[in-house]
Enzyme design. Structure first.
Site, PDB file in Angstrom:
ATOM      1  CB  SER A 143      -0.901   0.015   1.241  1.00 58.08           C
ATOM      2  OG  SER A 143      -1.574   1.251   1.381  1.00 58.08           O
ATOM      3  CE1 TYR A 156      -4.866  -1.946   5.144  1.00 55.37           C
ATOM      4  CE2 TYR A 156      -3.837   0.092   4.386  1.00 55.37           C
ATOM      5  CZ  TYR A 156      -4.421  -1.134   4.106  1.00 55.37           C
ATOM      6  OH  TYR A 156      -4.553  -1.543   2.800  1.00 55.37           O
TER       7      TYR A 156
END
Length: 290
Positions: A143, A156
């Protein structure tokens, strides 16, 4: 159909919705035989049925892949059904909560570690013996948050940062076995995760993630699947240990750049895949007893 993956066998984890559905269907259109893996409650059977209706080859696997025995069962299914394994796509993950760290729940953090980190470890460990036989490859979901870090998403981003470093380390050690390992690092993608109605983002965060791209829009699941396809194919034979951003320029944007994007940039391209679950959101913290 194309033929860029003809003769290849692939496992796609988290293959029932969002980016995973797009990867599964894209690979099948390029003639890979696909094991679509997910939780029992994920629409993996729907995706498999859709692939088969369009002339592709796929089978479903359901189970908690953060359990090593289940990961091994998934790999064994691919070998039993199709004779080998060439490609592992570590796409499965979760995005359960957005909060300042002081308010971030321990339950959500544990669920992130289980599904974003442990699943990647277990699937990679289980798949490597078969991938070494075929000189195959692993492509794992990272990500842009694993590069930049994001406010109210620190845990996250931390799990994705682990995946980046883990994959680079795996690439370094597996070069001697002929296995390539790479990362795809999406930015804001048009899935349930980035809509306030279906994910944990509030309205302000939803606007910020698109304005923070140079292109002023979310990417599509198919646009991400296209990059997975390249990295998994023999065309990427000289690519290993790489992190490939698919983020509309998020990593180099400064401020709300999306407001200044040309209207042509803001338009999503026409899609070729018949995606039915791109907005399905599997972000809630679920029971660990699976």
């Amino acid at each position: 159909m194309g033929n860029r993956l003809e003769g290849k066998v692939a496992i796609v984890t988290g293959g029932g919705s969002g980016i995973g559905e797009a990867i599964s269907k894209k690979f099948a259109k390029e003639r890979a035989k696909v094991v679509v893996a997910g939780f029992p409650e994920d629409p993996v059977e729907d995706v498999v049925k859709g692939i088969q209706q369009e002339g592709g080859t796929a089978t479903a696997f359901t189970g908690d892949l953060s359990v090593l025995a289940n990961a091994q069962r998934c790999v064994d299914l691919a070998v039993k059904e199709y004779g080998k394994l060439d490609i592992l796509i570590n796409n499965a993950g979760t995005f359960p909560e957005t909060n300042m760290l002081s308010d971030y729940t321990e339950e959500a953090f544990d669920y992130l570690l289980k599904n974003n980190v442990r699943t990647v470890f277990c699937m990679s460990k289980a798949a490597l013996p078969e991938l070494q036989k075929t000189k195959g490859n692993i492509v794992t979901a990272g990500s842009e948050s694993g590069v930049l870090g994001i406010a109210k998403n620190a845990p996250y981003g931390g799990t994705k940062g682990f995946n980046h470093a883990f994959t680079k380390g795996l690439a370094a050690e597996q070069a001697q076995t002929g296995v390539r390992c790479n990362i795809v690092a999406p930015g804001p993608i048009d899935t349930g995760w980035t809509h306030k109605e279906t994910g944990p983002m509030d309205e302000k965060m939803e606007k910020m993630v698109t304005q923070g791209t140079l292109m002023g829009r979310r990417g599509t699941p198919e646009e991400v699947a296209n990059v997975y396809l390249f990295l998994a194919s023999d065309e990427a034979s000289y690519v290993t240990g790489a992190v490939w951003p698919v983020d509309g320029g998020t990593l180099i944007a400064k401020g709300p750049a999306g407001k200044q994007a040309a209207e042509s940039m803001k338009q999503q391209p026409e899609q070729d895949l018949n995606l039915e679950h791109s907005k399905d959101s599997h972000t809630s913290v679920r029971s660990q007893d699976k």
